[in-house]
Motif scaffolding. Structure first.
Motif, PDB file in Angstrom:
ATOM      1  N   GLU A 102     -58.706   4.841  10.563  1.00 52.76           N
ATOM      2  CA  GLU A 102     -57.325   4.919  10.097  1.00 52.76           C
ATOM      3  C   GLU A 102     -56.786   3.569   9.623  1.00 52.76           C
ATOM      4  O   GLU A 102     -56.857   2.566  10.329  1.00 52.76           O
ATOM      5  N   GLY A 103     -56.253   3.574   8.407  1.00 51.83           N
ATOM      6  CA  GLY A 103     -55.623   2.372   7.864  1.00 51.83           C
ATOM      7  C   GLY A 103     -56.569   1.360   7.257  1.00 51.83           C
ATOM      8  O   GLY A 103     -56.133   0.357   6.696  1.00 51.83           O
ATOM      9  N   ILE A 104     -57.868   1.602   7.352  1.00 54.29           N
ATOM     10  CA  ILE A 104     -58.862   0.642   6.868  1.00 54.29           C
ATOM     11  C   ILE A 104     -59.710   1.296   5.789  1.00 54.29           C
ATOM     12  O   ILE A 104     -60.124   2.442   5.903  1.00 54.29           O
ATOM     13  N   GLY A 105     -59.995   0.529   4.712  1.00 58.63           N
ATOM     14  CA  GLY A 105     -60.780   1.066   3.608  1.00 58.63           C
ATOM     15  C   GLY A 105     -59.915   1.850   2.642  1.00 58.63           C
ATOM     16  O   GLY A 105     -58.862   2.381   3.012  1.00 58.63           O
ATOM     17  N   SER A 113     -48.625  -3.377  14.861  1.00 55.89           N
ATOM     18  CA  SER A 113     -49.798  -3.696  14.050  1.00 55.89           C
ATOM     19  C   SER A 113     -49.545  -4.917  13.179  1.00 55.89           C
ATOM     20  O   SER A 113     -48.405  -5.392  13.066  1.00 55.89           O
ATOM     21  N   LEU A 114     -50.610  -5.416  12.537  1.00 54.35           N
ATOM     22  CA  LEU A 114     -50.453  -6.563  11.650  1.00 54.35           C
ATOM     23  C   LEU A 114     -49.637  -6.228  10.417  1.00 54.35           C
ATOM     24  O   LEU A 114     -49.198  -7.129   9.689  1.00 54.35           O
ATOM     25  N   LYS A 115     -49.376  -4.945  10.146  1.00 54.07           N
ATOM     26  CA  LYS A 115     -48.551  -4.560   9.006  1.00 54.07           C
ATOM     27  C   LYS A 115     -47.098  -5.005   9.176  1.00 54.07           C
ATOM     28  O   LYS A 115     -46.318  -4.980   8.222  1.00 54.07           O
ATOM     29  N   SER A 128     -61.057  -6.748   8.496  1.00 47.86           N
ATOM     30  CA  SER A 128     -61.230  -5.592   7.615  1.00 47.86           C
ATOM     31  C   SER A 128     -60.124  -5.594   6.575  1.00 47.86           C
ATOM     32  O   SER A 128     -59.215  -6.427   6.616  1.00 47.86           O
ATOM     33  N   ALA A 129     -60.188  -4.657   5.631  1.00 46.64           N
ATOM     34  CA  ALA A 129     -59.195  -4.603   4.560  1.00 46.64           C
ATOM     35  C   ALA A 129     -58.573  -3.224   4.459  1.00 46.64           C
ATOM     36  O   ALA A 129     -59.283  -2.216   4.428  1.00 46.64           O
ATOM     37  N   GLY A 130     -57.241  -3.194   4.445  1.00 45.65           N
ATOM     38  CA  GLY A 130     -56.506  -1.968   4.160  1.00 45.65           C
ATOM     39  C   GLY A 130     -55.988  -2.058   2.736  1.00 45.65           C
ATOM     40  O   GLY A 130     -56.497  -1.434   1.821  1.00 45.65           O
ATOM     41  N   THR A 131     -54.974  -2.924   2.553  1.00 48.50           N
ATOM     42  CA  THR A 131     -54.550  -3.253   1.188  1.00 48.50           C
ATOM     43  C   THR A 131     -55.405  -4.375   0.617  1.00 48.50           C
ATOM     44  O   THR A 131     -55.600  -4.460  -0.583  1.00 48.50           O
ATOM     45  N   GLU A 145     -41.807   4.110   0.014  1.00 56.34           N
ATOM     46  CA  GLU A 145     -43.173   3.582   0.099  1.00 56.34           C
ATOM     47  C   GLU A 145     -44.174   4.731   0.143  1.00 56.34           C
ATOM     48  O   GLU A 145     -43.896   5.789   0.719  1.00 56.34           O
ATOM     49  N   ALA A 146     -45.325   4.513  -0.489  1.00 56.63           N
ATOM     50  CA  ALA A 146     -46.441   5.449  -0.401  1.00 56.63           C
ATOM     51  C   ALA A 146     -47.363   4.951   0.704  1.00 56.63           C
ATOM     52  O   ALA A 146     -48.110   3.994   0.514  1.00 56.63           O
ATOM     53  N   SER A 147     -47.290   5.569   1.858  1.00 52.64           N
ATOM     54  CA  SER A 147     -48.101   5.134   2.995  1.00 52.64           C
ATOM     55  C   SER A 147     -48.054   6.194   4.073  1.00 52.64           C
ATOM     56  O   SER A 147     -46.994   6.742   4.371  1.00 52.64           O
ATOM     57  N   SER A 148     -49.211   6.458   4.667  1.00 56.31           N
ATOM     58  CA  SER A 148     -49.254   7.393   5.788  1.00 56.31           C
ATOM     59  C   SER A 148     -49.552   6.658   7.081  1.00 56.31           C
ATOM     60  O   SER A 148     -49.802   7.262   8.111  1.00 56.31           O
ATOM     61  N   GLY A 149     -49.516   5.338   7.024  1.00 58.06           N
ATOM     62  CA  GLY A 149     -49.993   4.566   8.166  1.00 58.06           C
ATOM     63  C   GLY A 149     -48.992   3.570   8.701  1.00 58.06           C
ATOM     64  O   GLY A 149     -47.770   3.762   8.628  1.00 58.06           O
ATOM     65  N   SER A 150     -49.534   2.469   9.190  1.00 57.69           N
ATOM     66  CA  SER A 150     -48.741   1.486   9.918  1.00 57.69           C
ATOM     67  C   SER A 150     -47.722   0.778   9.039  1.00 57.69           C
ATOM     68  O   SER A 150     -46.671   0.356   9.525  1.00 57.69           O
ATOM     69  N   THR A 151     -48.016   0.623   7.733  1.00 59.21           N
ATOM     70  CA  THR A 151     -47.061  -0.047   6.850  1.00 59.21           C
ATOM     71  C   THR A 151     -45.749   0.716   6.803  1.00 59.21           C
ATOM     72  O   THR A 151     -44.661   0.123   6.843  1.00 59.21           O
ATOM     73  N   ALA A 152     -45.814   2.037   6.713  1.00 59.40           N
ATOM     74  CA  ALA A 152     -44.599   2.849   6.665  1.00 59.40           C
ATOM     75  C   ALA A 152     -43.792   2.709   7.947  1.00 59.40           C
ATOM     76  O   ALA A 152     -42.557   2.633   7.908  1.00 59.40           O
TER      77      ALA A 152
END
Length: 258
Positions: free
Chosen positions: A216-219, A28-30, A163-166, A55-62
């Protein structure tokens, strides 16, 4: 990563390109963000040999941060909600990270607490996403997009839509456009149950919602420090049904996962 031209016969006056960030090693772009967060932490002296990364993340960043922690031989802990998919947990574990599941309460203060107790470093992507990437440099997604577009019929796009995640990537692209003085506008598409869109309209940074985004991961349910509305020219809210329908449409159109 690949820039894919999409044939749209129904609107043949529109030249549309998609940036396929799924080809990064962590999918992903993360991957961009995680690399930048680690460089930022290293250069600030926050990360050293043996530092535990939290890290606090449940998604692609983690997932991406677990990859870079593994490269550096550092322990990694992702603080995640208990309902996180097993697939994401398995991806984090694949790179040697471990997950700290939270059943009640906020994942952010728990991540801060863990980092303090372990004398580790809390990455805090939602604070630092907009500042860790050098938007003037040659190692960001905006620079890559415009470099790849140079060989196309219209090298300077009228619009970049994302779109925006962070919010960090939209900040990077918006700043880069202004820095290079391109005649390009930035549109951020927000899903249902995200506060970025009403924040852009009202300027109220205290907005929150108790409903999670279904994309997932967006908004986000709260306004994040890394979202910079002043570099965004337009925002739209996209219904979830339209988001999912377009994913299926693209998969048939491109013969690849969207």
């Amino acid at each position: 990563t690949h820039l894919i031209k999409v044939a749209l016969p129904a609107v043949d006056h529109i030249q549309l390109y998609l940036k396929d960030e799924s080809t990064h090693p962590t999918g992903s772009l993360k991957h961009h963000l995680a690399r930048s967060l680690f460089l930022f932490g290293l250069c600030n002296g926050w990360i050293a040999e043996g530092t535990t990364i939290v890290e606090a993340s449940s998604g692609s960043t983690a997932v991406s941060e677990a990859y870079f922690a593994h490269l550096l031989g550092l322990p990694f802990i992702a603080v995640i909600p208990a309902g996180t998919s097993q697939q994401k947990i398995d991806q984090i574990a694949f790179y040697g990270g471990r997950c700290h599941l939270i059943t009640t309460g906020d994942i952010y203060p728990e991540a801060q607490r863990l980092a303090r107790e372990l004398n580790g470093h809390y990455m805090d992507q939602f604070t630092y996403a907009e500042r860790v990437t050098d938007w003037r440099g040659n190692n960001n997604i905006a620079d890559a997009i415009f470099f790849q577009m140079e060989a196309e019929r219209y090298p300077v796009p009228s619009w970049i839509v994302m779109s925006a995640g962070t919010g960090g990537t939209s900040a990077t692209i918006g700043r880069y456009i202004r820095y290079k003085k391109f005649d390009t506008q930035l549109c951020v598409a927000d899903p249902e149950n995200s506060v970025f869109y009403p924040y852009f309209q009202t300027g109220d940074c205290e907005l929150t919602t108790d409903k999670a985004s279904n994309v997932e991961g967006i908004g986000r349910p709260r306004v994040e420090a890394s979202f910079v509305p002043s570099v965004v020219d337009r925002m739209i809210r996209v219904p979830d049904a339209a988001s999912y329908a377009t994913i299926h449409f693209l998969e048939k159109l491109l013969n690849r996962k969207a």
